[in-house]
Design a protein around this motif. Structure first.
Motif, PDB file in Angstrom:
ATOM      1  N   ARG A 116      70.177  12.822  52.501  1.00 12.60           N
ATOM      2  CA  ARG A 116      69.753  12.982  51.088  1.00 12.60           C
ATOM      3  C   ARG A 116      68.118  13.030  51.050  1.00 12.60           C
ATOM      4  O   ARG A 116      67.775  13.558  50.205  1.00 12.60           O
ATOM      5  CB  ARG A 116      70.473  11.823  50.386  1.00 12.60           C
ATOM      6  N   HIS A 158      67.113  16.473  51.778  1.00 15.88           N
ATOM      7  CA  HIS A 158      67.572  17.082  50.630  1.00 15.88           C
ATOM      8  C   HIS A 158      66.432  16.861  49.149  1.00 15.88           C
ATOM      9  O   HIS A 158      66.088  17.646  48.602  1.00 15.88           O
ATOM     10  CB  HIS A 158      68.782  16.978  49.882  1.00 15.88           C
ATOM     11  N   GLU A 159      66.366  15.689  49.078  1.00 13.95           N
ATOM     12  CA  GLU A 159      65.439  15.071  47.933  1.00 13.95           C
ATOM     13  C   GLU A 159      63.932  15.444  47.949  1.00 13.95           C
ATOM     14  O   GLU A 159      63.409  15.957  47.077  1.00 13.95           O
ATOM     15  CB  GLU A 159      65.710  13.772  47.456  1.00 13.95           C
ATOM     16  N   LEU A 181      63.698  19.171  47.630  1.00 13.78           N
ATOM     17  CA  LEU A 181      64.222  19.651  46.064  1.00 13.78           C
ATOM     18  C   LEU A 181      62.707  19.247  45.104  1.00 13.78           C
ATOM     19  O   LEU A 181      62.472  19.892  44.554  1.00 13.78           O
ATOM     20  CB  LEU A 181      65.148  18.596  45.684  1.00 13.78           C
ATOM     21  N   GLU A 228      61.084  21.943  42.797  1.00 11.83           N
ATOM     22  CA  GLU A 228      61.112  21.370  41.237  1.00 11.83           C
ATOM     23  C   GLU A 228      59.376  21.682  40.790  1.00 11.83           C
ATOM     24  O   GLU A 228      59.232  22.054  39.628  1.00 11.83           O
ATOM     25  CB  GLU A 228      61.388  20.029  41.180  1.00 11.83           C
ATOM     26  N   SER A 279      62.337  29.116  36.735  1.00 14.27           N
ATOM     27  CA  SER A 279      63.431  27.988  36.466  1.00 14.27           C
ATOM     28  C   SER A 279      64.836  28.643  36.322  1.00 14.27           C
ATOM     29  O   SER A 279      65.777  27.842  35.720  1.00 14.27           O
ATOM     30  CB  SER A 279      62.838  27.294  35.497  1.00 14.27           C
ATOM     31  N   PRO A 332      68.578  26.552  38.768  1.00 14.31           N
ATOM     32  CA  PRO A 332      68.244  25.064  38.862  1.00 14.31           C
ATOM     33  C   PRO A 332      67.716  24.905  40.537  1.00 14.31           C
ATOM     34  O   PRO A 332      68.345  25.201  41.390  1.00 14.31           O
ATOM     35  CB  PRO A 332      69.288  24.404  38.541  1.00 14.31           C
ATOM     36  N   ALA A 333      66.748  23.943  40.506  1.00 11.75           N
ATOM     37  CA  ALA A 333      66.141  23.784  41.936  1.00 11.75           C
ATOM     38  C   ALA A 333      67.191  23.178  42.683  1.00 11.75           C
ATOM     39  O   ALA A 333      67.258  23.603  44.000  1.00 11.75           O
ATOM     40  CB  ALA A 333      64.950  22.856  41.819  1.00 11.75           C
ATOM     41  N   ASP A 334      68.246  22.384  42.303  1.00 12.62           N
ATOM     42  CA  ASP A 334      68.949  21.932  43.209  1.00 12.62           C
ATOM     43  C   ASP A 334      70.153  23.011  43.850  1.00 12.62           C
ATOM     44  O   ASP A 334      70.569  22.799  44.980  1.00 12.62           O
ATOM     45  CB  ASP A 334      70.052  20.795  42.439  1.00 12.62           C
ATOM     46  N   THR A 335      70.401  24.002  43.115  1.00 13.02           N
ATOM     47  CA  THR A 335      71.093  24.879  43.676  1.00 13.02           C
ATOM     48  C   THR A 335      70.473  25.747  44.532  1.00 13.02           C
ATOM     49  O   THR A 335      70.920  26.070  45.571  1.00 13.02           O
ATOM     50  CB  THR A 335      71.714  25.928  42.314  1.00 13.02           C
ATOM     51  N   VAL A 344      67.936  24.689  46.657  1.00 12.54           N
ATOM     52  CA  VAL A 344      68.139  23.950  47.878  1.00 12.54           C
ATOM     53  C   VAL A 344      69.427  23.907  48.558  1.00 12.54           C
ATOM     54  O   VAL A 344      69.429  24.127  49.567  1.00 12.54           O
ATOM     55  CB  VAL A 344      67.387  22.679  47.529  1.00 12.54           C
ATOM     56  N   ARG A 345      70.329  23.682  47.884  1.00  8.81           N
ATOM     57  CA  ARG A 345      71.725  23.565  48.499  1.00  8.81           C
ATOM     58  C   ARG A 345      72.071  25.000  49.156  1.00  8.81           C
ATOM     59  O   ARG A 345      72.351  24.940  50.160  1.00  8.81           O
ATOM     60  CB  ARG A 345      72.939  23.490  47.367  1.00  8.81           C
TER      61      ARG A 345
END
Length: 189
Positions: free
Chosen positions: A122, A125-126, A129, A133, A143, A146-149, A151-152
């Motif tokens: 985590r 990842h963060e 991320l 972001e 944008s 989403p940044a989370d997508t 990174v995943r």
């Protein structure tokens, strides 16, 4: 940093776990492959799952240190993402057996080790991320996704390397790292 004996144990375990699996590998086989006594193994590791966790811990500690060093350079977001991904791909490819063992055998860890694993994963990842972001907030990256997508997807590609990367293949880890970083950055722009 593991001692020489500890590293021999880890290296033997990685080879055996990668070739025949965690369950099929006995402590005695690890001892024999490392050329040590059982007492020496148990001096460093209480149980086989401690050895499995150490394989992962060494890998993620190294990768996290690389990411932290890259972020500390203060480069623009695009260069930071490129460097993080390149470093991650190269370290994963160069240690593909360790990564494969851990991905395949992760479920063998007890709850305490899983909690520790999840916390470190985590944090990685963060941290990554936050870089993406910031790039989106500064307008360097789109944008639209989403940044989370992002990174995943990027980390997912790297996590799949043990399934298809071959050290004797046509591409070096550095070439592959550059191509993956180009792909992710193209999606961000």
């Amino acid at each position: 940093m593991p001692s020489a004996t500890e590293q021999k144990i880890i290296d033997a375990a990685v080879r055996l776990f990668a070739s025949q699996g965690y369950d099929a590998t006995s402590v005695q086989e690890i001892v024999n492959a490392a050329g040590i006594t059982k007492g020496a193994l148990y001096h460093y590791f209480r149980a086989k799952d401690d050895l499995l966790f150490e394989i992962y811990r060494l890998l993620i500690t190294s990768q996290s240190a690389d990411m932290d060093r890259i972020i500390a350079l203060g480069l623009p977001a695009g260069e930071t993402v490129r460097e993080i991904l390149a470093s991650l791909v190269v370290s994963t490819a160069e240690r593909v057996d360790e990564t494969a063992v851990f991905v395949r055998e992760l479920h063998r860890l007890g709850e305490d080790r899983m909690t520790e694993f999840r916390a470190e994963r985590r944090r990685y990842h963060e941290t990554f991320l936050a870089v993406v972001e910031k790039g989106q907030a500064d307008g360097e990256f789109s944008s639209q996704v989403p940044a989370d997508t992002v990174v995943r997807i990027a980390l997912g590609v790297v996590n799949q390397l043990p399934m298809w990367f071959r050290p004797d293949g046509q591409k070096t880890p550095a070439q592959l790292a550059s191509e993956i970083a180009d792909f992710v950055l193209a999606g961000l722009r």
